[in-house]
Design an enzyme around this catalytic site. Structure first.
Site, mmCIF file in Angstrom:
data_model
loop_
_atom_site.group_PDB
_atom_site.id
_atom_site.type_symbol
_atom_site.label_atom_id
_atom_site.label_comp_id
_atom_site.label_asym_id
_atom_site.label_seq_id
_atom_site.Cartn_x
_atom_site.Cartn_y
_atom_site.Cartn_z
ATOM 1 N N GLY A 259 103.955 32.138 5.037
ATOM 2 C CA GLY A 259 104.429 31.544 6.381
ATOM 3 C C GLY A 259 103.873 32.870 8.120
ATOM 4 O O GLY A 259 105.177 33.298 8.496
ATOM 5 N N ASP B 24 98.490 13.312 6.871
ATOM 6 C CA ASP B 24 98.372 14.443 8.199
ATOM 7 C C ASP B 24 97.323 13.040 9.354
ATOM 8 O O ASP B 24 96.291 12.614 9.687
ATOM 9 C CB ASP B 24 97.314 14.333 7.700
ATOM 10 C CG ASP B 24 97.514 15.871 6.826
ATOM 11 O OD1 ASP B 24 98.712 16.926 6.533
ATOM 12 O OD2 ASP B 24 96.634 16.550 5.739
ATOM 13 N N LEU C 73 105.888 14.673 1.828
ATOM 14 C CA LEU C 73 107.914 13.819 1.584
ATOM 15 C C LEU C 73 107.665 12.140 1.774
ATOM 16 O O LEU C 73 106.472 11.724 2.210
ATOM 17 C CB LEU C 73 107.800 14.437 3.483
ATOM 18 C CG LEU C 73 107.667 15.154 3.586
ATOM 19 C CD1 LEU C 73 108.005 15.996 5.220
ATOM 20 C CD2 LEU C 73 109.069 16.101 2.812
ATOM 21 N N HIS D 231 97.878 21.137 10.684
ATOM 22 C CA HIS D 231 96.828 20.817 10.470
ATOM 23 C C HIS D 231 95.836 21.875 9.944
ATOM 24 O O HIS D 231 95.206 22.054 11.294
ATOM 25 C CB HIS D 231 96.961 19.252 9.874
ATOM 26 C CG HIS D 231 95.984 18.967 8.527
ATOM 27 N ND1 HIS D 231 95.717 19.174 7.109
ATOM 28 C CD2 HIS D 231 94.593 19.093 8.632
ATOM 29 C CE1 HIS D 231 95.104 18.908 7.106
ATOM 30 N NE2 HIS D 231 93.647 18.655 7.846
ATOM 31 N N GLU E 201 96.444 28.924 14.853
ATOM 32 C CA GLU E 201 97.256 27.611 14.727
ATOM 33 C C GLU E 201 98.736 28.400 15.207
ATOM 34 O O GLU E 201 99.626 28.254 15.467
ATOM 35 C CB GLU E 201 97.646 27.739 13.233
ATOM 36 C CG GLU E 201 97.185 27.271 12.581
ATOM 37 C CD GLU E 201 96.631 26.952 11.056
ATOM 38 O OE1 GLU E 201 97.612 28.004 10.223
ATOM 39 O OE2 GLU E 201 95.915 26.826 10.230
HETATM 40 C C1 GRF Z 1 98.120 27.130 7.688
HETATM 41 O O1 GRF Z 1 97.419 26.756 7.283
HETATM 42 C C2 GRF Z 1 98.367 25.737 8.021
HETATM 43 O O2 GRF Z 1 96.952 24.969 8.706
HETATM 44 C C3 GRF Z 1 98.930 25.400 6.564
HETATM 45 O O3 GRF Z 1 99.232 25.559 5.803
HETATM 46 C C4 GRF Z 1 98.924 27.010 6.057
HETATM 47 C C5 GRF Z 1 100.377 27.665 6.019
HETATM 48 O O4 GRF Z 1 100.161 29.104 6.514
HETATM 49 N N1 GRF Z 1 99.766 23.563 7.058
HETATM 50 P P1 GRF Z 1 101.162 29.755 6.888
HETATM 51 O O5 GRF Z 1 101.942 29.831 5.204
HETATM 52 O O6 GRF Z 1 102.139 29.541 7.994
HETATM 53 O O7 GRF Z 1 100.404 31.543 6.526
#
Ligand code: GRF
Length: 215
Positions: A12, A146, A94, A110, A175
């Site tokens: 998370g 995706d 999903l 992603h 991210e």
């Molecule tokens: C991230 O690398 C995201 O790109 C992928 O899952 C991972 C989640 O990481 N969809 P976190 O649980 O938010 O640390």
């Protein structure tokens, strides 16, 4: 106000970035009202509780089919009266019914430069191919995995000594920058969805995909 639910399965860190953004008034009119996990031991749940956000655990193992599991999640999202569903490391595919019910109102992040490297193990696959660039993408969720419209991407150079682990470590902070940004756009209605098409500030997203570059 836009009511946001975040779906998680793991650590998370993206959820944390969204919580921090909300606390710093960077989610616009967005408010995280619930965090839903399919795993009872997901650390993301602790993060949500520490931020006083309602949590729900719905284990896919308790349901005979993907559809019945998804139906239960859908009901929880309705109970929270959600405007936006944010997938943040949610590790279940999903069903198309669920996705179509939240079409235009569900985002994912992603770890690749979509449309390249859909699916799992993106960092290793990027290394195996010898790519010069890699990154992450926030996109709308559609039934095909995706494959929904990309909203914002962060790009970095692949270094000669990068491994799958170093790439993951370098991409995570990116991210955490672009996901809150995309959520803010949605919550402020800069990012909109009409007739199966996404728009950013009234321009079709296909023409205005935002790319941030980091070296
Ligand atoms: C991230 O690398 C995201 O790109 C992928 O899952 C991972 C989640 O990481 N969809 P976190 O649980 O938010 O640390």
């Amino acid at each position: 106000m836009k009511r946001i639910a975040v779906l998680v399965s793991g650590s998370g860190s993206n959820l944390q970035a969204l919580i921090d953004a909300e606390h710093q008034n960077q989610l616009g009119r967005g408010k995280i009202v619930g965090v839903l996990s399919n795993k009872s031991d997901a650390y993301a749940l602790t993060r949500a509780q520490q931020a006083n956000i309602d949590t729900a655990i719905i284990s896919h193992r308790d349901f005979p089919t993907r559809e019945s599991f998804d139906q239960q999640m859908h009901q929880q999202l309705l109970d929270w009266n959600v405007d936006l569903v944010v997938l943040a490391g949610f590790m279940r595919i999903l069903s198309s019914d669920f996705v179509s019910q939240w079409q235009g109102r569900m985002l994912n992040i992603h770890p690749s430069l979509l449309p390249h490297y859909k699916g799992m193990h993106t960092h290793q696959r990027v290394l195996n191919t010898g790519e010069r660039f890699h990154g992450c993408t926030v996109h709308f969720v559609t039934a095909e995995l995706d494959a929904g419209q990309a909203i914002v991407q962060a790009v970095l150079d692949v270094r000669q000594n990068d491994t799958a682990e170093t790439l993951a470590t370098r991409i995570h902070p990116l991210e955490h920058k672009i996901y809150p940004q995309a959520v803010q756009w949605f919550c402020n209605e800069d990012l909109t969805w009409h007739d199966n098409h996404a728009y950013l500030q009234n321009k079709p997203l296909q023409e205005s995909l935002k790319v941030c570059y980091f070296d």
